[in-house]
Design a protein around this motif. Structure first.
Motif, mmCIF file in Angstrom:
data_model
loop_
_atom_site.group_PDB
_atom_site.id
_atom_site.type_symbol
_atom_site.label_atom_id
_atom_site.label_comp_id
_atom_site.label_asym_id
_atom_site.label_seq_id
_atom_site.Cartn_x
_atom_site.Cartn_y
_atom_site.Cartn_z
ATOM 1 N N VAL A 22 0.831 -1.199 0.000
ATOM 2 C CA VAL A 22 0.000 0.000 0.000
ATOM 3 C C VAL A 22 0.869 1.253 0.000
ATOM 4 C CG1 VAL A 22 -1.682 1.336 1.327
ATOM 5 C CG2 VAL A 22 -1.944 -1.146 1.121
ATOM 6 N N GLU A 23 1.931 1.235 0.784
ATOM 7 C CA GLU A 23 2.841 2.379 0.832
ATOM 8 C C GLU A 23 3.581 2.545 -0.497
ATOM 9 O OE1 GLU A 23 5.123 5.603 1.940
ATOM 10 O OE2 GLU A 23 3.261 4.799 2.774
ATOM 11 N N LYS A 52 2.283 5.646 -7.389
ATOM 12 C CA LYS A 52 1.037 5.951 -8.101
ATOM 13 C C LYS A 52 0.566 4.798 -8.986
ATOM 14 C CE LYS A 52 1.410 9.990 -6.267
ATOM 15 N NZ LYS A 52 0.683 10.247 -4.994
ATOM 16 N N ARG A 53 1.465 4.232 -9.791
ATOM 17 C CA ARG A 53 1.109 3.086 -10.637
ATOM 18 C C ARG A 53 2.112 1.964 -10.387
ATOM 19 N NH1 ARG A 53 -0.357 4.519 -16.747
ATOM 20 N NH2 ARG A 53 -1.358 2.473 -16.541
ATOM 21 N N LEU A 59 2.481 1.655 -3.454
ATOM 22 C CA LEU A 59 1.500 2.159 -4.412
ATOM 23 C C LEU A 59 1.270 3.657 -4.194
ATOM 24 C CD1 LEU A 59 -0.569 1.685 -6.659
ATOM 25 C CD2 LEU A 59 -2.224 1.023 -4.893
ATOM 26 N N ARG A 60 1.209 4.078 -2.943
ATOM 27 C CA ARG A 60 1.027 5.498 -2.642
ATOM 28 C C ARG A 60 2.203 6.322 -3.171
ATOM 29 N NH1 ARG A 60 2.881 9.277 0.231
ATOM 30 N NH2 ARG A 60 4.483 7.918 1.109
ATOM 31 N N THR A 82 -4.555 -2.102 -8.583
ATOM 32 C CA THR A 82 -5.536 -1.023 -8.468
ATOM 33 C C THR A 82 -6.053 -0.946 -7.040
ATOM 34 O OG1 THR A 82 -7.428 -2.446 -9.007
ATOM 35 C CG2 THR A 82 -6.235 -1.426 -10.863
ATOM 36 N N ASP A 83 -6.785 0.116 -6.758
ATOM 37 C CA ASP A 83 -7.370 0.272 -5.422
ATOM 38 C C ASP A 83 -8.315 -0.876 -5.103
ATOM 39 O OD1 ASP A 83 -5.984 2.620 -4.993
ATOM 40 O OD2 ASP A 83 -7.615 3.905 -5.718
ATOM 41 N N GLU A 84 -8.970 -1.423 -6.144
ATOM 42 C CA GLU A 84 -9.900 -2.537 -5.922
ATOM 43 C C GLU A 84 -9.165 -3.804 -5.478
ATOM 44 O OE1 GLU A 84 -9.975 -0.538 -8.586
ATOM 45 O OE2 GLU A 84 -11.774 0.573 -7.953
ATOM 46 N N ASP A 85 -7.853 -3.866 -5.734
ATOM 47 C CA ASP A 85 -7.073 -5.047 -5.357
ATOM 48 C C ASP A 85 -6.616 -5.016 -3.893
ATOM 49 O OD1 ASP A 85 -7.126 -6.133 -7.969
ATOM 50 O OD2 ASP A 85 -5.467 -4.817 -8.562
ATOM 51 N N ILE A 86 -6.688 -3.872 -3.262
ATOM 52 C CA ILE A 86 -6.149 -3.731 -1.903
ATOM 53 C C ILE A 86 -6.718 -4.770 -0.930
ATOM 54 C CG2 ILE A 86 -5.877 -2.167 0.066
ATOM 55 C CD1 ILE A 86 -4.223 -1.445 -2.421
#
Length: 304
Positions: free
Chosen positions: A151-152, A158-159, A154-155, A176-180
Motif C-alpha cells: 500500500v505504501e 502511483k502506478r 502504491l502510494r 488497483t485500489d480494488e485489489d487492496i
C-alpha cells in the motif's frame, strides 16, 4: 551436425527445422516423445568425451555434433511418460534426460543454451541484481508478504504492476485500489511489485553478437495477451545493443530474449528480465525478422 532437442511441434523448434530443411542443412532431432527409442552413452578418456546417441535406427558419434538447440521441456510433462505404467520405462526416460543434460554441460559443441546458464531466470530478484551491472536501468521493486508495504509502495509510485518472482510464467497486471482487500493473500506468498514504467515494450533477441530488436505497440499491461499488438523491427542505440550482448554473455548464454522499456520522460532504457529460452518464433511471425535463419547458421558456426 546439429542436434535439436525438444518437441518438434513447438513453434520455435518447428521453425528451426523448417530453416534447416529448406537449406538442406544436416540435423538430428531428439523428439522427447520418442524417448523410449533413444539412448545416449558417453565416457571421458584422457580428457576427451567419447560416446554416441541413438535416435530410432540412427547412431551418431557425439564428437560429430557441433551445435545443439536445447528446447527440452520437463520430461514429467511428456504424455508418454505420464501414461507409462512400467517403472522401467519411466526410469529410462529420467536417466536419458539426466545423461543428455550432463553431456550438454561439458560438450565442446555450441549449445543454445546450457541449462546452467538458465538458472538466473529462476529468481527474478537475483537476475535483476545482475542486470544492474550492465548500464541498463532496472525498475524500482519490492518483494514482500506484507500488505502494508505494498500500500505504501502504491502510494509512493502511483502506478504499480505485480508478477511472479520466479521463473514460472505469470500474467503481468496493474495493481488497483480494488485489489487492496485481496492483498491479505500475499501473506502466504511473497510477491514481486514494480513501479509502472510508461512507454513501449521492446524485445531484444541476442544471438551471439547479433541483435534483433522489436518495438511492441500495445495498450495492454501484458502485451502477450493482446491480440491487437503490433511488432515493429527497430534499431536501438549501439550502447544499448552492446549492453544486451554483454549481459547475455555474462549470464553464460548465447541466445536470449531481453525485455526492455524505453522511458521517454527520463530518456532511459529499463531492463526487466532476460529470458534464457525465448519463444522467438512469435516475434519472427509478427515482425518478419529472420531470427530462425540466423539461429540455424549460428548453430552451424557460420554467418547467415
Amino acid at each position: 551436425m546439429i542436434l535439436i532437442c525438444g518437441i518438434p511441434t513447438e513453434t520455435p523448434v518447428a521453425l528451426l527445422i523448417q530453416q534447416l530443411e529448406e537449406r538442406k542443412l544436416p540435423y538430428l532431432l531428439f523428439n522427447q516423445r520418442n524417448f523410449a527409442s533413444t539412448n545416449i552413452f558417453y565416457e571421458i578418456i584422457n580428457g576427451k568425451i567419447q560416446g554416441y546417441i541413438e535416435l530410432n535406427d540412427v547412431t551418431v558419434e557425439l564428437h560429430n555434433i557441433t551445435g545443439v538447440y536445447n528446447r527440452l521441456i520437463n520430461f514429467t510433462n511428456i504424455p508418454e511418460y505420464e501414461e507409462a505404467t512400467q517403472e522401467a520405462v519411466r526410469h529410462h526416460c529420467a536417466k536419458l534426460h539426466d545423461t543428455i543434460n550432463q553431456w550438454l554441460e561439458i560438450t565442446d559443441a555450441r549449445v543454445v543454451n546450457k541449462n546452467s546458464s538458465m538458472v538466473s531466470n529462476m529468481s527474478k530478484p537475483f537476475q535483476t541484481q545482475l542486470i544492474a551491472a550492465f548500464d541498463l536501468d532496472i525498475p524500482e521493486t519490492i518483494i514482500t508478504n506484507q500488505p502494508k508495504d505494498v500500500v505504501e509502495f502504491l502510494r509512493k509510485k502511483k502506478r504499480v504492476i505485480y508478477k511472479s518472482a520466479s521463473g514460472v510464467r505469470s500474467i503481468v497486471q496493474e495493481l488497483t485500489d480494488e485489489d487492496i482487500p485481496e492483498l491479505q493473500k500475499i501473506c502466504w506468498c511473497p510477491t514481486q511489485f514494480q513501479e509502472y514504467v510508461e512507454g513501449n515494450n521492446i524485445r531484444v533477441h541476442v544471438l551471439g553478437n547479433q541483435v534483433f530488436s522489436t518495438l511492441i505497440n500495445s495498450d495492454a499491461t501484458d502485451y502477450r495477451y493482446d491480440s491487437g499488438t503490433e511488432y515493429i523491427p527497430i534499431d536501438l542505440p549501439d550502447n544499448v545493443n552492446q549492453s544486451c550482448i554483454a549481459l547475455t554473455k555474462s549470464l553464460g548464454m548465447c541466445f536470449s530474449g531481453v525485455d526492455l522499456k524505453y522511458d521517454k520522460t527520463k530518456n532511459r532504457y529499463i531492463c526487466f528480465e532476460v529470458n534464457p529460452s525465448p519463444a522467438y518464433s512469435h516475434y519472427e511471425k509478427h515482425s518478419g525478422q529472420k531470427i530462425s535463419q540466423a539461429l540455424a547458421y549460428y548453430l552451424l558456426g557460420k554467418a547467415a
